[in-house]
Design an enzyme around this catalytic site. Structure first.
Site, PDB file in Angstrom:
ATOM      1  N   GLU A 111      -6.615   0.606   1.678  1.00  0.00           N
ATOM      2  CA  GLU A 111      -7.018   1.974   1.940  1.00  0.00           C
ATOM      3  C   GLU A 111      -5.870   2.668   2.656  1.00  0.00           C
ATOM      4  O   GLU A 111      -5.168   2.056   3.449  1.00  0.00           O
ATOM      5  CB  GLU A 111      -8.263   2.040   2.838  1.00  0.00           C
ATOM      6  N   TYR A 123       3.218   3.175  -2.123  1.00  0.00           N
ATOM      7  CA  TYR A 123       2.251   2.393  -2.890  1.00  0.00           C
ATOM      8  C   TYR A 123       2.304   2.756  -4.373  1.00  0.00           C
ATOM      9  O   TYR A 123       2.285   1.871  -5.235  1.00  0.00           O
ATOM     10  CB  TYR A 123       0.836   2.590  -2.334  1.00  0.00           C
TER      11      TYR A 123
END
Length: 154
Positions: A111, A123
């Site tokens: 998360e 990411y």
């Protein structure tokens, strides 16, 4: 006469309890809502994959990941503010992904705060894809902030 630039010495190693003072110091500087020492102690006690990144023998960052049932979950990854934007976060993250693969994980999830654009870009650059949202997941000034759930097939 030109100065010789010395390359920093970078080392990744397992985290241990003796590292917690350094970790808590970085955690408090990096986050408005930091993890407690107890959370880190619990992660070490139950055997999560906990790693340190040292730069010139000083703690520059750390990461915590759980692995089980074919899945890894990156729980915390942090680089001290003065060491950011030099590839250390990418190095730690790639190391975690290698460990997850070695331990049989088929997917990695994490998360990230919707507002953390630097982390989101990292990411995405490594192939993570958005798979959902956790509403009001993170504490924030005046309330809460959503988390973006990202996943990467290993």
């Amino acid at each position: 006469m030109s100065a010789i630039l010395k390359q920093p010495t970078i080392n990744l190693r397992p985290m241990n309890v003796a590292d917690l003072n350094d970790i808590i110091g970085i955690e408090r500087r990096a986050y408005d809502y930091p993890w407690t020492e107890g959370i880190f102690r619990d992660c070490l006690r139950i055997g999560y994959s906990c790693w340190m990144c040292e730069e010139n023998y000083s703690v520059a960052g750390y990461a915590v990941m759980s692995v089980g049932a074919g899945e890894s979950h990156i729980l915390n990854i942090c680089i001290r503010p003065e060491s950011r934007q030099r590839g250390l976060g990418r190095m730690l993250l790639e190391h975690l992904l290698d460990i997850a693969r070695q331990q049989g994980a088929e997917v990695t999830v994490l998360e990230v705060r919707n507002s953390n654009r630097v982390a989101l870009k990292l990411y995405q650059d490594l192939g993570f894809n958005e798979v959902g949202t956790r509403k009001s997941y993170y504490p924030a000034p005046g309330g809460s902030e959503d988390a973006i759930i990202l996943a990467l097939s290993l």
